[in-house]
Scaffold this motif. Structure first.
Motif, mmCIF file in Angstrom:
data_model
loop_
_atom_site.group_PDB
_atom_site.id
_atom_site.type_symbol
_atom_site.label_atom_id
_atom_site.label_comp_id
_atom_site.label_asym_id
_atom_site.label_seq_id
_atom_site.Cartn_x
_atom_site.Cartn_y
_atom_site.Cartn_z
ATOM 1 N N SER A 29 -52.308 -48.149 27.216
ATOM 2 C CA SER A 29 -51.713 -47.702 28.478
ATOM 3 C C SER A 29 -50.246 -47.321 28.329
ATOM 4 O O SER A 29 -49.687 -46.628 29.189
ATOM 5 C CB SER A 29 -51.825 -48.810 29.528
ATOM 6 O OG SER A 29 -51.047 -49.937 29.131
ATOM 7 N N ASN A 45 -48.130 -49.744 28.353
ATOM 8 C CA ASN A 45 -47.511 -50.909 28.985
ATOM 9 C C ASN A 45 -47.616 -52.138 28.081
ATOM 10 O O ASN A 45 -48.508 -52.231 27.231
ATOM 11 C CB ASN A 45 -48.180 -51.207 30.329
ATOM 12 C CG ASN A 45 -48.003 -50.074 31.314
ATOM 13 O OD1 ASN A 45 -46.957 -49.421 31.342
ATOM 14 N ND2 ASN A 45 -49.019 -49.816 32.119
ATOM 15 N N THR A 62 -47.852 -56.402 27.886
ATOM 16 C CA THR A 62 -48.243 -57.611 28.616
ATOM 17 C C THR A 62 -47.839 -58.835 27.805
ATOM 18 O O THR A 62 -47.663 -58.755 26.580
ATOM 19 C CB THR A 62 -49.761 -57.619 28.866
ATOM 20 O OG1 THR A 62 -50.113 -58.772 29.625
ATOM 21 C CG2 THR A 62 -50.545 -57.628 27.558
ATOM 22 N N GLN A 70 -58.267 -56.695 29.274
ATOM 23 C CA GLN A 70 -58.611 -56.161 30.596
ATOM 24 C C GLN A 70 -58.388 -54.653 30.615
ATOM 25 O O GLN A 70 -57.329 -54.170 30.230
ATOM 26 C CB GLN A 70 -57.778 -56.829 31.685
ATOM 27 C CG GLN A 70 -58.113 -56.358 33.092
ATOM 28 C CD GLN A 70 -57.349 -57.118 34.164
ATOM 29 O OE1 GLN A 70 -56.722 -58.135 33.885
ATOM 30 N NE2 GLN A 70 -57.400 -56.619 35.387
ATOM 31 N N SER A 104 -58.140 -50.968 32.480
ATOM 32 C CA SER A 104 -57.835 -50.272 33.731
ATOM 33 C C SER A 104 -58.538 -48.921 33.711
ATOM 34 O O SER A 104 -58.274 -48.097 32.826
ATOM 35 C CB SER A 104 -56.327 -50.072 33.881
ATOM 36 O OG SER A 104 -55.656 -51.305 33.970
ATOM 37 N N HIS A 129 -59.563 -45.262 35.454
ATOM 38 C CA HIS A 129 -59.053 -44.271 36.401
ATOM 39 C C HIS A 129 -59.916 -43.019 36.283
ATOM 40 O O HIS A 129 -60.213 -42.574 35.171
ATOM 41 C CB HIS A 129 -57.594 -43.928 36.090
ATOM 42 C CG HIS A 129 -56.996 -42.931 37.037
ATOM 43 N ND1 HIS A 129 -56.686 -43.236 38.339
ATOM 44 C CD2 HIS A 129 -56.655 -41.630 36.857
ATOM 45 C CE1 HIS A 129 -56.170 -42.171 38.938
ATOM 46 N NE2 HIS A 129 -56.139 -41.178 38.059
ATOM 47 N N ALA A 186 -59.794 -45.042 30.351
ATOM 48 C CA ALA A 186 -59.822 -46.503 30.275
ATOM 49 C C ALA A 186 -58.679 -46.938 29.362
ATOM 50 O O ALA A 186 -58.616 -46.517 28.203
ATOM 51 C CB ALA A 186 -61.158 -46.989 29.719
ATOM 52 N N THR A 187 -57.760 -47.736 29.874
ATOM 53 C CA THR A 187 -56.589 -48.132 29.093
ATOM 54 C C THR A 187 -56.405 -49.643 29.098
ATOM 55 O O THR A 187 -56.839 -50.341 30.011
ATOM 56 C CB THR A 187 -55.307 -47.472 29.647
ATOM 57 O OG1 THR A 187 -55.138 -47.843 31.024
ATOM 58 C CG2 THR A 187 -55.388 -45.954 29.535
ATOM 59 N N VAL A 188 -55.750 -50.131 28.038
ATOM 60 C CA VAL A 188 -55.435 -51.556 27.927
ATOM 61 C C VAL A 188 -53.954 -51.710 27.615
ATOM 62 O O VAL A 188 -53.335 -50.841 26.994
ATOM 63 C CB VAL A 188 -56.266 -52.251 26.826
ATOM 64 C CG1 VAL A 188 -57.729 -52.301 27.205
ATOM 65 C CG2 VAL A 188 -56.075 -51.557 25.482
ATOM 66 N N ASP A 189 -53.386 -52.830 28.058
ATOM 67 C CA ASP A 189 -52.004 -53.171 27.736
ATOM 68 C C ASP A 189 -51.970 -53.919 26.401
ATOM 69 O O ASP A 189 -52.930 -54.603 26.033
ATOM 70 C CB ASP A 189 -51.399 -54.067 28.824
ATOM 71 C CG ASP A 189 -51.384 -53.406 30.193
ATOM 72 O OD1 ASP A 189 -51.498 -52.163 30.253
ATOM 73 O OD2 ASP A 189 -51.257 -54.136 31.204
#
Length: 459
Positions: free
Chosen positions: A44, A46, A48, A54, A56, A58, A66-69
């Motif tokens: 993503s 980002n 964490t 998890q 996300s 969109h 589909a993205t992950v931190d």
């Protein structure tokens, strides 16, 4: 048709309302995902505190992402470390800048395992998986370990280094062996493909025949598949309202002078220092012409936390200041150096207003700026492309003025040749290059690779 799963370090799906600001890769992959009802998975961007896996989701304009931190340690070791401080300089022949740290390699492996663990449950039995670039070399193997027997392809957007250079990488053979989890691997040029083959054959005992590379009971199909741009879309951008406004602005700003343009991410592989020195050689050797031209260099910063990128920015700021201080006059500055990016529609107008494009990387897997410049030109009065022979694009754009970017004399000579080139020759050269750009565009690239992945299955 099979559903396509694209996996890359970052996700950049193009949307209907913002296509003009997206890169060609995003446009091509988004089109394929929309057609197949596929999915684009990646980081993503980002950070964490603790990796949870998890996802996300969109969905927009028919495309699901589909993205992950990632944890801060993942970003530092996997992305800033192994990807950008080890593999990137090594793959661009800059062994002097490559940093070999065990922690980087461990973080790279750990993060690829996390990507595989997260995306594997999303992959359905008939899906076709397409992994992008050097960030994710081991990902295919990690998916296989988890029971994924789908067709999996890998495309390398950078050069592949010669065997002797790659041997400077600790455990290079182990990293290369992970690529045999893929069914198809694509390269921009035959040079990069042959470098890969040479390493496997001479260092690991592999056998290469009829486009199939075999090693210890496994095999992969290798293809040459140069990426292109959306030529129709970019040519349309160049005649659109934003581009035309930019064109008029640049011509007015030029005040009758010929504009030379360079557009590059701020990176040592782009040959910017060598470009400035070559341009300076032209200024010194051509006093009667120098005030008739100026160089606009657009170089948005990237990877600012990596020390080698801080150094190149400092070097270029000093170099441009010195050249301007030595050669500028009251009504003329030889270099306009801009450290920010612009939307593609604006760049299309800049390209169209330029008399010359300097695309002079010291090593580049392809270089799409060269193709964008060609697509943006006025067919009745096109500019001239000066192109490094060490860019992958040089294999296709043979009617450019091809130069050795390490030679300031060659670059200065090419600038003089381009400024003096008759219109008839400029048109002839442009037509030949534009035909290639249109025929082997980004959609051609995507179809060529996915067709090979559909047909070719490693064992």
């Amino acid at each position: 048709m099979s559903r396509l799963i694209v996996i890359s370090n970052r996700v950049s799906a193009a949307t209907g309302g913002a296509t003009g600001a997206q890169g060609g890769l995003s446009v091509a992959l988004t089109s394929a995902l929309r057609e197949s009802g596929g999915l684009w998975f990646g980081w993503s961007g980002n950070v964490t505190e603790e990796f949870s896996g998890q996802i996300s989701f969109h969905r927009e304009d028919g495309v699901t992402t589909a993205t992950v931190d990632l944890e801060e340690q993942d970003v530092e070791e996997y992305y800033n470390g192994y990807a950008n401080r080890t593999l990137w300089p090594l793959f661009h022949y800059r062994v002097d800048l490559a940093e070999y740290r065990r922690g980087f390699a461990d973080g790279y492996q750990r993060t690829n395992e996390r990507f595989a663990e997260t995306v594997f449950p999303l992959i359905e039995p008939d899906d076709m998986v397409w992994v992008q670039d050097y960030h994710m070399i081991p990902l295919g193997q990690e998916l296989r370990k988890r029971g994924c027997d789908n067709r999996i392809g890998f495309f390398l957007h950078t050069p592949w280094p010669p065997r002797r250079l790659l041997l400077t990488l600790p455990e290079a053979s182990d990293l290369v062996a992970t690529l045999f989890a893929y069914d198809v691997i694509g390269f921009h040029t035959d040079e990069w493909l042959q470098s890969f083959v040479e390493f496997v054959v001479f260092e690991s005992g592999g056998v290469y025949e009829d486009g199939i590379l075999k090693l210890e009971g496994r095999q992969i199909r290798l293809i040459i598949c140069p990426i292109g741009i959306d030529s129709d879309e970019f040519a349309t951008l160049a005649t659109g309202k934003t581009a035309q406004q930019t064109f008029r602005q640049m011509r007015e700003s030029a005040n009758g002078r010929a504009m030379i343009v360079g557009v590059d991410r701020l990176d040592y592989s782009k040959g910017l220092e060598e470009r400035f020195l070559g341009y300076e050689r032209f200024l010194v050797e051509s006093p009667e012409e120098r005030k008739e031209v100026f160089l606009l260099q657009i170089a948005p910063p990237s990877r600012g936390t990596v020390e080698s990128y801080k150094r190149i920015r400092s070097t270029l700021e000093g170099l441009s200041g010195r050249i301007n201080g030595a050669h500028a006059d009251l009504d003329w500055v030889p270099i306009r150096y801009v450290n920010q990016g612009y939307p593609r529609a604006v760049l299309a107008g800049v390209y169209r207003a330029a008399r010359i494009a300097l695309v002079t990387p010291i090593r580049d897997g392809m270089n799409l700026v060269a193709k964008e410049f060609v697509a943006a030109q006025d067919p009745e009065d096109p500019g001239v492309l000066i192109l490094s022979r060490f860019a992958g694009a040089a294999v296709q754009l043979t009617e450019a003025l091809l130069i050795n970017p390490y030679s300031a004399e060659e670059m200065a000579d090419a600038i003089r040749t381009a400024l003096a080139m008759p219109k008839a020759e400029r048109i002839r050269r442009w037509q030949a290059m534009f035909e290639v750009v249109c025929q082997q565009d980004v959609l051609w690239w995507r179809v060529r690779f996915t067709d090979a992945l559909t047909q070719g299955h490693g064992t």
